[in-house]
Design a protein around this motif. Structure first.
Motif, short mmCIF file in Angstrom:
data_model
loop_
_atom_site.label_atom_id
_atom_site.label_comp_id
_atom_site.label_asym_id
_atom_site.label_seq_id
_atom_site.Cartn_x
_atom_site.Cartn_y
_atom_site.Cartn_z
N ALA A 40 0.84 -1.19 0.00
CA ALA A 40 0.00 0.00 0.00
C ALA A 40 0.88 1.25 0.00
N ILE A 41 0.46 2.26 -0.72
CA ILE A 41 1.22 3.50 -0.86
C ILE A 41 0.55 4.61 -0.05
N CYS A 42 1.36 5.39 0.66
CA CYS A 42 0.85 6.51 1.46
C CYS A 42 0.94 7.81 0.66
N ARG A 43 0.07 8.73 0.99
CA ARG A 43 0.18 10.08 0.44
C ARG A 43 1.18 10.88 1.28
N ILE A 44 2.09 11.56 0.63
CA ILE A 44 3.11 12.33 1.33
C ILE A 44 3.13 13.75 0.79
N GLY A 45 3.71 14.67 1.57
CA GLY A 45 3.80 16.05 1.16
C GLY A 45 5.21 16.59 1.32
N THR A 46 5.36 17.87 1.11
CA THR A 46 6.70 18.47 1.19
C THR A 46 7.28 18.39 2.59
N ASP A 51 11.45 16.15 6.27
CA ASP A 51 11.79 15.24 7.36
C ASP A 51 12.73 14.14 6.88
N ALA A 52 12.50 13.64 5.66
CA ALA A 52 13.40 12.61 5.10
C ALA A 52 14.80 13.17 4.93
N LEU A 53 14.90 14.41 4.44
CA LEU A 53 16.22 15.04 4.29
C LEU A 53 16.87 15.27 5.65
N ILE A 267 29.69 14.19 -0.52
CA ILE A 267 28.79 14.61 0.55
C ILE A 267 27.34 14.53 0.10
N VAL A 268 27.06 14.98 -1.12
CA VAL A 268 25.68 15.00 -1.62
C VAL A 268 25.12 13.59 -1.72
N MET A 269 25.89 12.66 -2.24
CA MET A 269 25.40 11.29 -2.43
C MET A 269 24.97 10.63 -1.13
N PRO A 270 25.79 10.67 -0.06
CA PRO A 270 25.34 10.01 1.17
C PRO A 270 24.10 10.65 1.79
N VAL A 271 24.01 11.99 1.74
CA VAL A 271 22.83 12.65 2.31
C VAL A 271 21.58 12.23 1.54
N LEU A 272 21.64 12.29 0.21
CA LEU A 272 20.49 11.90 -0.60
C LEU A 272 20.19 10.41 -0.47
N GLY A 273 21.24 9.60 -0.37
CA GLY A 273 21.04 8.16 -0.23
C GLY A 273 20.32 7.81 1.06
N HIS A 274 20.78 8.35 2.16
CA HIS A 274 20.11 8.09 3.44
C HIS A 274 18.69 8.65 3.43
N ALA A 275 18.52 9.84 2.86
CA ALA A 275 17.19 10.46 2.81
C ALA A 275 16.23 9.61 1.98
N TRP A 277 16.12 6.41 1.76
CA TRP A 277 15.60 5.32 2.59
C TRP A 277 14.45 5.81 3.46
N HIS A 278 14.58 6.96 4.06
CA HIS A 278 13.53 7.50 4.93
C HIS A 278 12.31 7.92 4.12
N LEU A 279 12.52 8.36 2.88
CA LEU A 279 11.40 8.66 2.01
C LEU A 279 10.62 7.39 1.69
N TYR A 280 11.34 6.30 1.48
CA TYR A 280 10.70 5.01 1.24
C TYR A 280 9.83 4.62 2.43
N ARG A 281 10.34 4.79 3.63
CA ARG A 281 9.59 4.45 4.82
C ARG A 281 8.30 5.26 4.93
N LYS A 282 8.33 6.50 4.48
CA LYS A 282 7.15 7.35 4.55
C LYS A 282 6.16 7.03 3.43
N THR A 283 6.67 6.51 2.32
CA THR A 283 5.82 6.30 1.14
C THR A 283 5.16 4.93 1.12
N VAL A 284 5.89 3.91 1.53
CA VAL A 284 5.39 2.53 1.45
C VAL A 284 4.99 2.05 2.85
N LYS A 285 3.75 1.63 2.98
CA LYS A 285 3.27 1.17 4.29
C LYS A 285 3.99 -0.10 4.70
N ALA A 286 4.26 -0.21 5.98
CA ALA A 286 4.95 -1.39 6.52
C ALA A 286 4.04 -2.61 6.45
#
Length: 286
Positions: A40-46, A51-53, A267-275, A277-286
């Motif tokens: 299931a997919i969640c609705r997310i906003g800016t 928060d993911a960043l 520096i940019v790659m690790p920040v975006l990479g970690h973010a 993962w957290h965006l995935y957690r917010k978008t896809v229901k557990a």
């Protein structure tokens, strides 16, 4: 428990990766009922993007030494590719190459997703834990999806070359300065910018749609490439504006990180990479 030397650790990691590749192939070819398996997919906003960043920056802050060590490969690869462009009469591909990092970025960050996943579990980790993806049951599927993204990247470079030839002719610029002059001060150059940005946007939308949550999903759950891609497309379809903003953030970050000499990618790659993962957690229901 004994402390292994780098040779022993590398040998063991390679063995586990080979085993995962052999046993994980079913995730690529196994026929599944897509509608029944897509999470299931969640609705997310800016605010979710912010928060993911923020969490991505936190992960980077905790493991910055480890991830900078890991991500030094990105500026090194970028410099090598840029040198090949400058030395191979391919200056016209410099900007497509830099912007193209956004197309393969989701695959390049796979080890960072694994580090964020393990941190969620409260496990003490180091740079070597990024290679835990080699032990994933879906490692074969991850590689297959990576090949798809690299194919998209290759097609983008071919398209960029075709656009350049169509607007500027077959001759290559003599220097970087000459290229800048042709691009920004001539009607043909303006046509190149408009066409290049338009076609590049289509490639970016394609790459974002099939990969924004697919790699983290493959790490997190035992699903096929088809299911992962379909889930990612559903996430974009359900959150078009938010995902468009995310795509702009990723593209802007990677382009800025590529200037100068791709050094900022460490520096940019690790920040975006970690973010991611957290965006995935917010978008896809557990």
């Amino acid at each position: 428990m004994t402390i292994r030397n780098p040779v022993e650790w590398g040998s063991e990691t390679f063995r586990q990766g080979t085993h995962a590749l052999g046993t994980g192939g079913h995730a690529v070819y196994h026929q599944e009922d897509i509608n029944g398996l897509v999470p299931a997919i969640c609705r997310i906003g800016t605010e979710d993007l912010k928060d993911a960043l923020r969490k991505g920056i936190e992960d980077f802050g905790v493991y910055r030494t480890d991830v900078i060590f890991l991500c030094l490969i990105y500026p090194i690869v970028g410099i090598v590719l840029a040198r090949a462009v400058f030395g191979g009469d391919m200056l016209q591909l410099l900007f497509p190459l830099a912007s193209g990092f956004a197309l393969i970025g989701p695959f390049a960050g796979i080890g960072l997703y694994e580090m964020s996943r393990r941190r969620e579990e409260g496990v003490t980790i180091g740079w070597q834990d990024a290679f835990g993806v080699l032990r994933s049951p879906s490692f074969g599927a991850i590689l297959a999806l990576g090949v798809i993204l690299f194919a998209v990247f290759g097609l983008w470079l071919l398209a960029a070359q075709a656009i350049y030839t169509m607007t500027m002719g077959s001759s290559t610029p003599d220097s970087f300065g000459a290229l800048m002059h042709q691009v920004f001060t001539t009607p043909a150059g303006w046509s190149l910018i408009v066409l290049g940005c338009g076609v590049g946007l289509l490639f970016a939308i394609l790459a974002l749609s099939i990969s924004v949550v697919s790699f983290p999903l493959l790490l997190d759950r035992k699903v096929s490439v088809t299911t992962a891609i379909w889930t990612s497309m559903q996430a974009v379809a359900k959150n078009p504006r938010t995902m468009a903003v995310w795509g702009l953030i990723v593209t802007a970050g990677l382009v800025l990180g590529s200037i100068p000499l791709f050094i900022g990618l460490a520096i940019v790659m690790p920040v975006l990479g970690h973010a991611t993962w957290h965006l995935y957690r917010k978008t896809v229901k557990a």
